[in-house]
Design a protein around this motif. Structure first.
Motif, mmCIF file in Angstrom:
data_model
loop_
_atom_site.group_PDB
_atom_site.id
_atom_site.type_symbol
_atom_site.label_atom_id
_atom_site.label_comp_id
_atom_site.label_asym_id
_atom_site.label_seq_id
_atom_site.Cartn_x
_atom_site.Cartn_y
_atom_site.Cartn_z
ATOM 1 N N GLY A 152 -4.913 -8.204 1.371
ATOM 2 C CA GLY A 152 -5.915 -8.243 0.309
ATOM 3 C C GLY A 152 -5.453 -7.472 -0.905
ATOM 4 O O GLY A 152 -4.985 -8.041 -1.879
ATOM 5 N N CYS A 153 -5.545 -6.147 -0.827
ATOM 6 C CA CYS A 153 -5.222 -5.326 -1.981
ATOM 7 C C CYS A 153 -3.745 -5.500 -2.371
ATOM 8 O O CYS A 153 -2.900 -5.868 -1.545
ATOM 9 C CB CYS A 153 -5.527 -3.863 -1.662
ATOM 10 N N ASP A 154 -3.473 -5.197 -3.635
ATOM 11 C CA ASP A 154 -2.208 -5.566 -4.297
ATOM 12 C C ASP A 154 -0.952 -5.623 -3.426
ATOM 13 O O ASP A 154 -0.330 -6.665 -3.279
ATOM 14 C CB ASP A 154 -1.902 -4.572 -5.419
ATOM 15 N N LYS A 155 -0.566 -4.452 -2.907
ATOM 16 C CA LYS A 155 0.757 -4.377 -2.269
ATOM 17 C C LYS A 155 0.736 -4.868 -0.834
ATOM 18 O O LYS A 155 1.800 -5.065 -0.224
ATOM 19 C CB LYS A 155 1.280 -2.929 -2.274
ATOM 20 N N THR A 184 -3.040 -8.058 -9.799
ATOM 21 C CA THR A 184 -1.932 -8.255 -8.863
ATOM 22 C C THR A 184 -2.401 -8.850 -7.549
ATOM 23 O O THR A 184 -1.724 -9.715 -6.975
ATOM 24 C CB THR A 184 -1.218 -6.913 -8.616
ATOM 25 N N ALA A 185 -3.550 -8.412 -7.038
ATOM 26 C CA ALA A 185 -4.000 -8.927 -5.743
ATOM 27 C C ALA A 185 -4.290 -10.428 -5.832
ATOM 28 O O ALA A 185 -3.845 -11.203 -4.976
ATOM 29 C CB ALA A 185 -5.248 -8.175 -5.297
ATOM 30 N N SER A 186 -5.030 -10.847 -6.871
ATOM 31 C CA SER A 186 -5.316 -12.281 -7.026
ATOM 32 C C SER A 186 -4.021 -13.057 -7.233
ATOM 33 O O SER A 186 -3.832 -14.140 -6.677
ATOM 34 C CB SER A 186 -6.239 -12.513 -8.226
ATOM 35 N N ASN A 242 -10.860 -0.219 0.226
ATOM 36 C CA ASN A 242 -12.088 -1.006 0.096
ATOM 37 C C ASN A 242 -11.823 -2.502 -0.018
ATOM 38 O O ASN A 242 -12.607 -3.327 0.442
ATOM 39 C CB ASN A 242 -12.878 -0.541 -1.129
ATOM 40 N N CYS A 243 -10.683 -2.850 -0.605
ATOM 41 C CA CYS A 243 -10.375 -4.274 -0.809
ATOM 42 C C CYS A 243 -10.180 -4.995 0.526
ATOM 43 O O CYS A 243 -10.388 -6.203 0.620
ATOM 44 C CB CYS A 243 -9.110 -4.420 -1.641
ATOM 45 N N ASN A 244 -9.762 -4.254 1.548
ATOM 46 C CA ASN A 244 -9.456 -4.860 2.848
ATOM 47 C C ASN A 244 -10.499 -4.469 3.905
ATOM 48 O O ASN A 244 -10.279 -4.694 5.093
ATOM 49 C CB ASN A 244 -8.066 -4.418 3.318
ATOM 50 N N GLY A 272 -4.235 1.123 -0.201
ATOM 51 C CA GLY A 272 -5.421 0.982 -1.054
ATOM 52 C C GLY A 272 -5.101 1.430 -2.469
ATOM 53 O O GLY A 272 -4.890 2.623 -2.720
ATOM 54 N N GLU A 273 -5.099 0.489 -3.363
ATOM 55 C CA GLU A 273 -4.623 0.733 -4.728
ATOM 56 C C GLU A 273 -5.364 1.878 -5.415
ATOM 57 O O GLU A 273 -4.785 2.667 -6.160
ATOM 58 C CB GLU A 273 -4.789 -0.559 -5.529
ATOM 59 N N MET A 274 -6.656 1.962 -5.155
ATOM 60 C CA MET A 274 -7.453 2.905 -5.943
ATOM 61 C C MET A 274 -7.295 4.350 -5.467
ATOM 62 O O MET A 274 -7.311 5.277 -6.268
ATOM 63 C CB MET A 274 -8.926 2.470 -5.890
ATOM 64 N N LEU A 275 -7.122 4.550 -4.170
ATOM 65 C CA LEU A 275 -7.160 5.921 -3.652
ATOM 66 C C LEU A 275 -5.785 6.515 -3.354
ATOM 67 O O LEU A 275 -5.637 7.730 -3.274
ATOM 68 C CB LEU A 275 -8.005 5.974 -2.367
ATOM 69 N N GLY A 324 -13.402 -6.877 -0.752
ATOM 70 C CA GLY A 324 -12.555 -7.893 -1.382
ATOM 71 C C GLY A 324 -11.748 -7.247 -2.488
ATOM 72 O O GLY A 324 -12.025 -6.122 -2.904
ATOM 73 N N HIS A 325 -10.750 -7.970 -2.955
ATOM 74 C CA HIS A 325 -9.879 -7.385 -3.974
ATOM 75 C C HIS A 325 -10.435 -7.614 -5.378
ATOM 76 O O HIS A 325 -11.470 -8.262 -5.559
ATOM 77 C CB HIS A 325 -8.444 -7.882 -3.823
ATOM 78 N N CYS A 326 -9.750 -7.090 -6.375
ATOM 79 C CA CYS A 326 -10.249 -7.112 -7.751
ATOM 80 C C CYS A 326 -10.509 -8.540 -8.229
ATOM 81 O O CYS A 326 -9.838 -9.491 -7.823
ATOM 82 C CB CYS A 326 -9.253 -6.411 -8.673
ATOM 83 N N THR A 327 -11.497 -8.640 -9.128
ATOM 84 C CA THR A 327 -12.067 -9.944 -9.476
ATOM 85 C C THR A 327 -11.353 -10.670 -10.605
ATOM 86 O O THR A 327 -11.741 -11.784 -10.950
ATOM 87 C CB THR A 327 -13.524 -9.740 -9.922
HETATM 88 FE FE1 FES Z 1 -7.380 -3.415 -4.470
HETATM 89 FE FE2 FES Z 1 -7.658 -3.948 -7.176
HETATM 90 S S1 FES Z 1 -7.954 -2.070 -6.104
HETATM 91 S S2 FES Z 1 -7.013 -5.228 -5.585
#
Ligand code: FES
Length: 602
Positions: free
Chosen positions: A145-148, A224-226, A77-79, A109-112, A217-220
């Motif tokens: 976008g997302c962390d890794k 790690t993503a920011s 979702n972040c990307n 995708g970090e969450m899934l 977008g990535h976490c607010t």
């Molecule tokens: Fe993708 Fe947090 S879940 S940056």
């Protein structure tokens, strides 16, 4: 030889643009001409097959070929908005006289993704590197976008070493629930504790689900993503302002368009990642990581990126820079605000300008200018969000390195998120042998634990878990939550999410599953943590520790085959960046001319 050949082909095809440039300039020959610039069987075949996509002959007339390396995925979702960003990059590439070609890589995708995206960061880095090497690309725009996804692309680009610019996807809109601002993982984690403690209703908890993630977008928070987006900008790999513009802000697309135009120039100038991500840039990135109160994961990723460039970054470099860098960003989880606020307060350029006296402002960047020039005109519009250097949010950097007999190769703690009363603490260990053991027993009312205990998790490192998941934020036992406890000292060889907070020691190295001292901690052992003194000690005699280590036997490996086996056989420890041992360094060979690899189907 190559110049004469290009000239011959240009003359033959009546292309004055190429002829003029070839004759007069020192511009390096474009790599893509090896595929598209010849009139032999293979040149024709390469052009003909690509024209199947509907391109005219004009695209082959000496335009730099720009890959748009897209980690878009509906599973991430972040990307999820990166297709739109790619279109904006393409506009810029065409405007500047380039030829854009978008291609996918795996997305993390970090969450899934289970058990953890960290298991696959190196796989994505290999995917990126090999695509860049194998295809006819003169430059690449990296969409992450997302962390890794950010470190994986930087690692792959560093190894392939063709001109590259990064366009992070930006943070999602802030969460809003019943008038309260919510920051991605940080507030969900906090609220879950309130649910468990019986202080939040089911109805409120359900509402959080629909309010916390309001856009792609990535976490607010400064997770790690920011953090990695800020690090990419601090390394000089993005245009200024790329790290913090919200994903849904129209200015992000404009920035993507400008990035597309710039990578065409970079390809013509042959400005490669190795010329930008130098030691001075890496030290700038560490300093920025400290000043933003960045995620602990950044340490692992920066060491891995540096390793690809042949640069050694010992943990001591992080601690040295941490001691002389104040935290200026008042952003969750260490502070109060969210990434949107950071952007509106002036964003990373404003923060970097504030610490300019302790940055290497001469470090080169993708703009073609030094970092100091990029940030010279930045302004801060909100001193609550970005503190002045003279009145910092915290006097020292966000992340520090611990040493001691429990972590001979180092451990990490985010001191900006530590409870002050626990920064110096002695307590008795309550040991969990692995994550399953933790989940089964932590809420057992009979568990012998109190607020002074030190929770210890083993077998959560790179090989032990495997993949070093973000299990380091051990849950506080429910019976203690109900009694009002909100933080405890917790130790592991795992990582934590950048959205985590509390007195949590992670990245203990060597990890327990390879026989690090963490493996022999027993229930009731005293543990001594002193963040100020950077100390982590198991208060057990050295003879006893040695005796226990002699009796240590490693568990059977988690994987017998496939990528998991490759990971277990080659992953390095946390203090070495968790890269694969055989991936460190750059590709020594640039791709040889493609006619050496004829396609038998043509
Ligand atoms: Fe993708 Fe947090 S879940 S940056």
């Amino acid at each position: 030889m190559r110049r004469r050949e290009t000239w011959r082909v240009a003359a033959h095809r009546g292309r004055p643009d190429i002829m003029k440039r070839t004759r007069r300039s020192q511009t390096p020959a474009l790599r893509s001409r090896e595929w598209f610039g010849k009139d032999d069987r293979w040149g024709v075949a390469h052009r003909a097959w690509l024209r199947a996509e509907g391109f005219s002959e004009k695209v082959f007339q000496g335009k730099p070929v720009i890959g748009i390396c897209n980690s878009w995925s509906e599973l991430n979702n972040c990307n999820a908005h990166l297709r739109q960003v790619a279109e904006a990059v393409k506009r810029g590439v065409w405007e500047a006289g380039g030829f854009p070609l978008e291609f996918p890589t795996i997305s993390l995708g970090e969450m899934l993704m289970k058990p953890t995206t960290m298991l696959y960061r190196n796989l994505m880095a290999m995917d990126v590197e090999e695509c860049l090497r194998a295809y006819p690309l003169d430059g690449v725009a990296l969409l992450c976008g997302c962390d890794k996804t950010t470190p994986a692309q930087l690692m792959g680009a560093a190894s392939a070493d063709i001109p590259a610019i990064m366009i992070p996807g930006g943070p999602m809109l802030r969460g809003m629930c019943r008038g309260e601002e919510l920051g991605s993982g940080t507030d969900v984690r906090r609220m879950w504790q309130e649910v468990k403690a019986g202080r939040m209703s089911e109805e409120e908890w359900c509402e959080v689900e629909s309010c916390v993630s309001r856009s792609a977008g990535h976490c607010t928070v400064m997770g790690t993503a920011s953090t990695m987006a800020c690090i990419a900008e601090a390394l000089g790999m993005t245009l200024p302002g790329a790290a913090d513009l919200p994903a849904s802000d129209s200015r992000r697309l404009a920035l993507a368009e400008r990035s597309g135009a710039r990578i065409v120039e970079m390809a013509r100038e042959d400005i490669r990642p190795s010329a930008i991500m130098t030691r001075r840039a890496l030290e700038n990135a560490i300093r920025v990581d400290m000043a933003i109160g960045g995620s602990t994961n950044a340490i692992i990723h920066l060491i891995a990126i540096a390793g690809r460039l042949g640069i050694s970054l010992p943990l001591e470099a992080f601690d040295r820079i941490s001691r002389s860098t104040p935290v200026l960003a008042n952003i969750r989880p260490s502070g109060k605000f969210l990434m949107e606020d950071f952007c509106y307060a002036g964003g990373l350029p404003a923060l970097m300008k504030e610490i300019a006296p302790i940055l290497d402002t001469k470090a080169p960047t993708v703009t073609g200018k030094a970092m100091g020039e990029n940030i010279a005109r930045a302004e801060c519009y909100n001193r609550e969000v970005i503190k002045p250097r003279g009145e910092p949010f915290k006097p020292e950097g966000g992340t520090v390195i611990l040493r001691g007999n429990l972590a001979p190769a180092g451990a990490v703690i985010k001191q900006s998120a530590v409870s002050p009363e626990l920064a110096r603490h002695k307590g008795r260990a309550v040991v969990f042998e692995n994550n399953r053991d933790l989940l089964e027993r932590v809420d057992d009312p009979k568990l012998a634990v109190d607020e002074s205990s030190v929770l210890v998790l083993k077998n959560a490192g790179p090989k032990g878990a495997p993949g070093m998941p973000e299990w380091g934020h051990l849950p506080i036992p429910t019976k203690l939550l109900k009694a009002g406890v909100r933080d405890m000292v917790r130790l592991s060889d795992a990582r934590i999410s950048g959205t985590s907070y509390g007195t949590i020691v992670v990245h203990i190295a060597p990890e327990s599953s390879v026989g690090g001292p963490l493996a022999v901690v027993r229930n009731g052992d005293w543990i001594d943590l002193d963040v100020t003194e950077r100390r982590l000690e198991l208060l057990v005699g050295s003879a006893e520790i040695k005796k226990r280590l002699r009796a240590f036997r490693p568990a059977a490996p988690h994987y017998e085959r496939g990528y998991g086996r490759l990971f277990l056989d080659h992953v390095l420890q946390a203090h070495e960046g968790c890269d694969f041992d055989f991936l460190r360094g750059r590709s020594a060979d640039r791709m040889p001319p493609p006619e050496r690899f004829p396609n038998p189907s043509v």
